[in-house]
Scaffold this motif. Sequence first.
Motif, PDB file in Angstrom:
ATOM      1  N   HIS A 262      42.332  22.575  41.707  1.00  0.00           N
ATOM      2  CA  HIS A 262      40.957  22.939  42.034  1.00  0.00           C
ATOM      3  C   HIS A 262      40.357  23.889  41.004  1.00  0.00           C
ATOM      4  CE1 HIS A 262      41.296  20.749  45.590  1.00  0.00           C
ATOM      5  NE2 HIS A 262      40.661  21.547  46.441  1.00  0.00           N
ATOM      6  N   HIS A 263      41.226  24.600  40.260  1.00  0.00           N
ATOM      7  CA  HIS A 263      40.672  25.628  39.385  1.00  0.00           C
ATOM      8  C   HIS A 263      40.441  25.113  37.959  1.00  0.00           C
ATOM      9  CE1 HIS A 263      39.841  29.495  37.584  1.00  0.00           C
ATOM     10  NE2 HIS A 263      39.778  29.998  38.802  1.00  0.00           N
ATOM     11  N   PRO A 264      39.242  25.359  37.417  1.00  0.00           N
ATOM     12  CA  PRO A 264      38.946  24.905  36.053  1.00  0.00           C
ATOM     13  C   PRO A 264      39.943  25.416  35.010  1.00  0.00           C
ATOM     14  CG  PRO A 264      36.931  25.611  37.129  1.00  0.00           C
ATOM     15  CD  PRO A 264      38.057  25.967  38.056  1.00  0.00           C
ATOM     16  N   GLY A 300      31.867  39.298  37.618  1.00  0.00           N
ATOM     17  CA  GLY A 300      31.988  38.014  38.313  1.00  0.00           C
ATOM     18  C   GLY A 300      33.346  37.404  38.073  1.00  0.00           C
ATOM     19  N   CYS A 301      33.377  36.073  37.914  1.00  0.00           N
ATOM     20  CA  CYS A 301      34.642  35.388  37.654  1.00  0.00           C
ATOM     21  C   CYS A 301      35.088  35.711  36.231  1.00  0.00           C
ATOM     22  CB  CYS A 301      34.458  33.881  37.821  1.00  0.00           C
ATOM     23  SG  CYS A 301      35.919  32.957  37.306  1.00  0.00           S
ATOM     24  N   LYS A 302      36.345  36.134  36.078  1.00  0.00           N
ATOM     25  CA  LYS A 302      36.808  36.572  34.750  1.00  0.00           C
ATOM     26  C   LYS A 302      36.938  35.411  33.776  1.00  0.00           C
ATOM     27  CE  LYS A 302      39.021  40.813  36.223  1.00  0.00           C
ATOM     28  NZ  LYS A 302      38.333  40.777  37.528  1.00  0.00           N
ATOM     29  N   GLU A 318      32.471  37.571  41.981  1.00  0.00           N
ATOM     30  CA  GLU A 318      33.861  37.179  41.750  1.00  0.00           C
ATOM     31  C   GLU A 318      34.354  36.321  42.915  1.00  0.00           C
ATOM     32  OE1 GLU A 318      36.637  40.254  40.716  1.00  0.00           O
ATOM     33  OE2 GLU A 318      38.012  38.679  40.056  1.00  0.00           O
ATOM     34  N   PRO A 319      34.873  35.125  42.630  1.00  0.00           N
ATOM     35  CA  PRO A 319      35.351  34.274  43.729  1.00  0.00           C
ATOM     36  C   PRO A 319      36.632  34.836  44.338  1.00  0.00           C
ATOM     37  CG  PRO A 319      35.879  33.272  41.616  1.00  0.00           C
ATOM     38  CD  PRO A 319      35.090  34.504  41.316  1.00  0.00           C
ATOM     39  N   ILE A 320      36.795  34.678  45.659  1.00  0.00           N
ATOM     40  CA  ILE A 320      38.035  35.138  46.282  1.00  0.00           C
ATOM     41  C   ILE A 320      38.926  33.935  46.570  1.00  0.00           C
ATOM     42  CG2 ILE A 320      37.156  37.279  47.275  1.00  0.00           C
ATOM     43  CD1 ILE A 320      36.865  35.612  49.926  1.00  0.00           C
ATOM     44  N   CYS A 333      37.590  29.902  43.093  1.00  0.00           N
ATOM     45  CA  CYS A 333      36.542  29.331  42.238  1.00  0.00           C
ATOM     46  C   CYS A 333      35.343  28.920  43.075  1.00  0.00           C
ATOM     47  CB  CYS A 333      37.099  28.122  41.488  1.00  0.00           C
ATOM     48  SG  CYS A 333      35.838  27.217  40.574  1.00  0.00           S
ATOM     49  N   HIS A 334      34.133  29.154  42.547  1.00  0.00           N
ATOM     50  CA  HIS A 334      32.914  28.756  43.257  1.00  0.00           C
ATOM     51  C   HIS A 334      32.627  27.264  43.140  1.00  0.00           C
ATOM     52  CE1 HIS A 334      32.058  32.883  43.989  1.00  0.00           C
ATOM     53  NE2 HIS A 334      31.834  33.182  42.718  1.00  0.00           N
ATOM     54  N   PHE A 335      33.117  26.650  42.064  1.00  0.00           N
ATOM     55  CA  PHE A 335      32.819  25.224  41.843  1.00  0.00           C
ATOM     56  C   PHE A 335      34.108  24.459  41.582  1.00  0.00           C
ATOM     57  CE2 PHE A 335      29.127  27.687  40.626  1.00  0.00           C
ATOM     58  CZ  PHE A 335      28.089  27.028  41.263  1.00  0.00           C
ATOM     59  N   PRO A 336      34.941  24.315  42.630  1.00  0.00           N
ATOM     60  CA  PRO A 336      36.269  23.726  42.412  1.00  0.00           C
ATOM     61  C   PRO A 336      36.212  22.337  41.778  1.00  0.00           C
ATOM     62  CG  PRO A 336      35.741  23.907  44.760  1.00  0.00           C
ATOM     63  CD  PRO A 336      34.721  24.690  44.026  1.00  0.00           C
TER      64      PRO A 336
HETATM   65  S1  SF4 Z   1      33.358  27.495  38.040  1.00  0.00           S
HETATM   66 FE1  SF4 Z   1      32.747  29.611  38.123  1.00  0.00          FE
HETATM   67  S2  SF4 Z   1      34.132  30.553  39.578  1.00  0.00           S
HETATM   68 FE2  SF4 Z   1      35.044  28.613  38.994  1.00  0.00          FE
HETATM   69  S3  SF4 Z   1      36.379  29.183  37.327  1.00  0.00           S
HETATM   70 FE3  SF4 Z   1      34.463  28.538  36.414  1.00  0.00          FE
HETATM   71  S4  SF4 Z   1      33.377  30.438  36.158  1.00  0.00           S
HETATM   72 FE4  SF4 Z   1      35.013  30.865  37.577  1.00  0.00          FE
END
Ligand code: SF4
Lengths: 376, 340
Positions: A262-264, A300-302, A318-320, A333-336
């Motif tokens: 799910h994580h970029p 925010g997201c690192k 920052e996403p939890i 991540c906000h946009f999995p």
């Molecule tokens: S989409 Fe946003 S929250 Fe997800 S890893 Fe990329 S920068 Fe971070």
Amino acid sequence: MTTVSDALDQRTDDDNEALLVVDDLRTHFEVPAGSVKAVDGVSFSLARGRTLGVVGESGSGKTVLSRSVMGLNVASNAHSTGSVLYDGQELIGRPIKQMKDLWGVEMAMVFQDPMTSLNPVVKVGRQLTEHMRHHLQISKSEARELAVELLRSVRIPEPDERFGNYPHQLSGGMRQRVSIAIALACSPKLLFADEPTTALDVTVQHQILNLLGQQQQERGMTMILVTHDLGVVAGRADEIAVMYAGKVVEKAPTETLFAEMHHPYTQALLWSIPKTSNPKHTRLSAISGRPPDLINPPSGCKFSPRCPYAQNRCHEEEPILAKGVGPDHTFACHFPVGSPASQEAFDRNLEAGLPQTLAAAGRIGATEDLPDESWQ
Amino acid sequence: MAGSGNAHMRGVNDTLLQVDDLTVEFPLGGDRIVHAVSGISFDIAKGETLGLVGESGCGKSTTGRAILQLPSPTSGSVVLNGEDLTALDPASMRSHRTDIQMIFQDPISSLNPRRSVGDVVAEPLHVWGPKDKDQQWKLVARMLDAVGIDPDVARHKYPHEFSGGQCQRISIARALVLEPELIICDEPVSALDVSVQAQILNLLEDLKEEYGLTLVFIAHDLAVVKNISDRVVVMYLGKMCEMSESDELYAHPAHPYTELLLESSPIPDPTVEIDSEMIAGGELPSPINPPSGCRFRTRCDRADDICSTDEPMMRRVSDDHYVACHHPLVPVEEVTVDIS
Ligand code: SF4
Ligand SMILES: Nc1ncnc2c1ncn2[C@@H]1O[C@H](COP(=O)(O)OP(=O)(O)OP(=O)(O)O)[C@@H](O)[C@H]1O
Ligand SMILES: Nc1ncnc2c1ncn2[C@@H]1O[C@H](COP(=O)(O)OP(=O)(O)O)[C@@H](O)[C@H]1O
Ligand code: SF4
Ligand SMILES: [Mg+2]
Ligand SMILES: [Mg+2]
């Protein structure tokens, strides 16, 4: 390869209990410029006999995490908070003298550079026997016998002869076998292997990883295998934690992680590996830039300055950690990856010509894909 | 001859470099000799990338350095643009040093820590380039820019202020500044993370395109070598095992050692079963006393009597695919002549 967990199908409730429970672990280093947040809120639990792979780029905090769990961060500028429960006992805050009782006997570490754990001016046999006699109540001759047996079990040819060698008389692979023998000498329950094969040839790497797997099965050890290469842990870890800038950004059972990441950042790590199944000159999808400054990390997201999917929200909030597929999968991540929202985000960035998105799509060269070099 | 033959040599007319029966020995005193490279032959056409792959100690770096005459080989020839470099006196060789450059595995220690990045990249220009400082800086700035380093920011900084990947970019800029024809890349990505490795591999592909470079690319990771190379030479203990166009090599490996390398390569896919039997036996025999016949025979499960008595010669598998093995994994054409 079958992992130990396969063999533990009929484990009792007692066995099932986690050997290691890490909760909100933070290790920061105070330096003149500020506080280096090398490990910044890591939580996980690891059941007996299982292998956890810890993956991330250089500087993501993998080594500091392992050393923090073992209590090896003795630098005066280091400070660890949070909780590390090992076999039910709290390790954070324990005096170093008490931690030393655990090293070797309960938990041990194999380092990337075998010379870290080997003394260059002492014969390897003596290094092994001294270590064993220090921890186990055995005589000199018993120790020698055990040491030769141990060298044999890590597949050192002619162990009797090698017993009298100095480290420099051995090849890199053999030295790593010796340091594995030393780590295993007092039968630890938990073994950390911190990039144990990064400095080695592919053939030797393959054998050392097999050796670690075999020893783990025979001894029912729990293992933490640290690497920057997802390929190394793919068939060897039961679960994988992906670290970025001191945090675990995704964690899942190995099959889930690869099939439904799910994580970029996890995706980016996977995509950057060249594969023999691709035709020659296949353009690699590189991750632009490099890991952030851990003293003043981005808001925010690192991962947002390098993420091909990043949107405004990512720079602010920052996403939890959230639940992914199944109970053991978490990600932040906000946009999995794989969601419609992420596809939209990617397309939007591509349209706008965001360099890291173009690079991920393999559209531009590496010469242009460094939008945000963090110069010291 | 002791080498593995030269059936695989092409003799095409756009050859940039032709290495013939290259042998490098290091005397150790007494009558002990390190047989680092023993009769290697290959050719590289202009604009091609040749991969050299094999385990640590098999002679890859020694081959690379012998092309540069550092030191010049014990025997054999190295022909660049029709001129045999082994026959040149040191002064004439120096004038050729602008044609060939080398980049190394350890990016940080291969750069002089006491000189600024601007000076480090300009270093080759002091001997071979324009003498005018402004002109030098112009060239340096262009190269730094080409490798993705901001010239004005980097100019007065020192190598330790950069990450491993950035230092590798800087050493590539230094190698490029004399506009060489051939660059020998000795494990340029082996010390780097997968993410930085991908950046550097892409960079090399781009620069090759832009400057019409020819590359020798040395590595022990087969996936990396395949990605960047047009043709690959697999080496073992100073000898050639197999030479092939890259896609063909990976589709139809013919040498047992190539197969071993392929099986050892980690695959980032948990559904692919790992061969977990291989635990021991990975030690390279000593290059002081290499095994007779086929040097790989002590680790080969196909080895039989002939492998310990007769050296296998290069035989043709298909166009641009040759193997030196008595019992290859795929059919080969029978040898017609074997002039030893
Ligand atoms: S989409 Fe946003 S929250 Fe997800 S890893 Fe990329 S920068 Fe971070
Ligand atoms: N004693 C220290 N003082 C200050 N900073 C430190 C110290 N030890 C480690 N760090 C910093 O902590 C961060 C994490 O380091 P760590 O060694 O854990 O990374 P890693 O993920 O193991 O990387 P690698 O793949 O290079 O081994 C880095 O930014 C590092 O510079
Ligand atoms: N100057 C030297 N003196 C003696 N032996 C050497 C020297 N340089 C290299 N060798 C030996 O030659 C062999 C090939 O080395 P090298 O070319 O560095 O291998 P690779 O680059 O494939 O790892 C090794 O056995 C190495 O120890
Ligand atoms: S079969 Fe014989 S010739 Fe072929 S690699 Fe094995 S030992 Fe060498
Ligand atoms: Mg580390
Ligand atoms: Mg080398």
